[in-house]
Design an enzyme around this catalytic site. Structure first.
Site, PDB file in Angstrom:
ATOM      1  N   CYS A  38       1.518   2.675   3.554  1.00 40.66           N
ATOM      2  CA  CYS A  38       1.787   1.700   4.402  1.00 40.66           C
ATOM      3  C   CYS A  38       3.286   1.939   5.030  1.00 40.66           C
ATOM      4  CB  CYS A  38       1.910   0.458   3.969  1.00 40.66           C
ATOM      5  SG  CYS A  38       2.253  -1.048   5.061  1.00 40.66           S
ATOM      6  N   TYR A  65       0.998  -1.151  -0.037  1.00 40.16           N
ATOM      7  CA  TYR A  65      -0.211   0.010   0.132  1.00 40.16           C
ATOM      8  C   TYR A  65       0.813   1.105   0.116  1.00 40.16           C
ATOM      9  CZ  TYR A  65      -3.488  -3.270   2.060  1.00 40.16           C
ATOM     10  OH  TYR A  65      -4.262  -4.414   2.252  1.00 40.16           O
ATOM     11  N   PHE A 122       5.281   0.214   6.922  1.00 34.06           N
ATOM     12  CA  PHE A 122       5.964  -1.165   7.004  1.00 34.06           C
ATOM     13  C   PHE A 122       6.493  -1.240   5.479  1.00 34.06           C
ATOM     14  CE2 PHE A 122       3.260  -1.971  10.581  1.00 34.06           C
ATOM     15  CZ  PHE A 122       4.190  -1.958  11.487  1.00 34.06           C
ATOM     16  N   CYS A 123       5.528  -0.949   4.428  1.00 32.05           N
ATOM     17  CA  CYS A 123       6.121  -0.913   3.033  1.00 32.05           C
ATOM     18  C   CYS A 123       6.973  -0.027   2.790  1.00 32.05           C
ATOM     19  CB  CYS A 123       4.731  -0.749   2.406  1.00 32.05           C
ATOM     20  SG  CYS A 123       3.369  -1.937   2.490  1.00 32.05           S
TER      21      CYS A 123
END
Length: 332
Positions: free
Chosen positions: A108, A105, A110-111
């Site tokens: 996001c 995403y 974490f991404c």
């Protein structure tokens, strides 16, 4: 004498301009400033007439040598510092994976932590934007979260595990284990802090109210391969859903004032730097990349602008932007 000084100034100006131009990373403005100041210091001395307040500038051939040396040393030092901050750390070509695909995403944290790592180490990667409602792009995987990173066909999941496993692939144990135990412990401590604390104060800030939630999803949908209908659905349905999720997260993590929690978290990070350019010292380590990665998607949203205006994080963040540099993401 005036003709000699003019000629000397012209020759030295061209020489210094050429030298400064060749110093990688030194801006045109910086080069011009150094050039101007040192030429005047090198070529001229100021004298005051006896009994008068008038001054005049005379050509000073002896100080020319000192001025030129000073200019060259300053230029070299500035370029050296600039190169140290701006240099990426690409792995040996033979260790770079042939194909890297990130399922993500756009907003996001974490991404974005994984992307910061890939960008800093200059590893080319493709991106597949996942529809957060249907998740049709990752139906092939048993893992139903993002990020998912495919590295030459191997599926890696969980952002911190992805970075560790990818690091072992492209650096090898010898380099990974070369840090001192103290440095390694500090790095691990702050990487855990990112996963266990910093990320949890982001959503309540990004989706603090309906306007900020819509701002975030406008950013998300503008960066994905969505049809017009999907874009509208994801923007409004996603923003509404995350607005209510953020309220639950505030309760779960005992956050009463989301902005105050964000400011406190980033000030804690700045304190951890303890005057260093990066937590890693002269260059970023994995903790620096983790903090930068999770903050990057909010930097130019309302929450991120407030964060930079109200805390001391701005200088470090700018250094990280320079160090990570351009994205190594491949265009579709």
């Amino acid at each position: 004498m005036r003709r000699a000084s003019t000629l000397a100034s012209s020759v030295l100006s061209r020489t210094l301009s050429s030298t400064l131009h060749d110093c990688s990373g030194l801006s045109t403005t910086s080069a011009a400033t150094i050039n101007h100041r040192f030429l005047h210091a090198a070529l001229f001395s100021t004298t005051t007439s006896t009994g008068s307040s008038s001054t005049r500038r005379i050509f000073n051939p002896f100080s020319t040598y000192l001025g030129v040396a000073g200019a060259l040393v300053s230029a070299a030092a500035a370029a050296s510092l600039s190169q140290e901050v701006l240099a990426k750390e690409p792995p040996p070509a033979e260790l770079v994976p042939k194909e890297v695909v990130l399922y993500q995403y756009e907003a996001c944290p974490f991404c974005n932590k994984v992307k910061a790592y890939l960008d800093y180490y200059d590893i080319p990667y493709k991106v597949v934007e996942v529809n957060p409602i249907s998740k049709k792009e990752i139906k092939w995987s048993d893992y139903k979260k993002v990020p998912i990173l495919l590295v030459d066909g191997e599926q890696l999941v969980d952002s911190s595990a992805i970075i560790d496993k990818l690091g072992n692939k492209i650096h090898g144990k010898e380099i990974v284990d070369s840090a001192s135990d103290k440095d390694d412990d500090e790095e691990k401590k702050w990487r855990r802090w990112v996963d266990n604390h910093l990320v949890h104060v982001l959503s309540p800030n990004i989706y603090r109210n309906t306007s900020e939630a819509l701002e975030s999803f406008d950013y998300i949908t503008s960066n994905g391969n969505f049809s017009f209908t999907e874009r509208i659905t994801v923007k409004y349905a996603g923003a509404a859903a995350m607005y209510f999720v953020s309220k639950n997260l505030k309760k779960k993590y005992n956050i009463t004032d989301e902005r105050a929690a964000l400011y406190e978290a980033v000030e804690t990070w700045v304190d951890a730097l303890n005057g260093r350019e990066f937590l890693g010292g002269s260059k970023p380590n994995l903790a620096d990349l983790a903090v930068f990665g999770v903050l990057r998607p909010i930097r130019y949203l309302r929450s991120g602008r407030d964060m930079v205006e109200q805390t001391r994080i701005g200088d470090w963040y700018t250094r990280m932007e320079n160090a990570v540099g351009e994205s190594s993401r491949m265009k579709a």
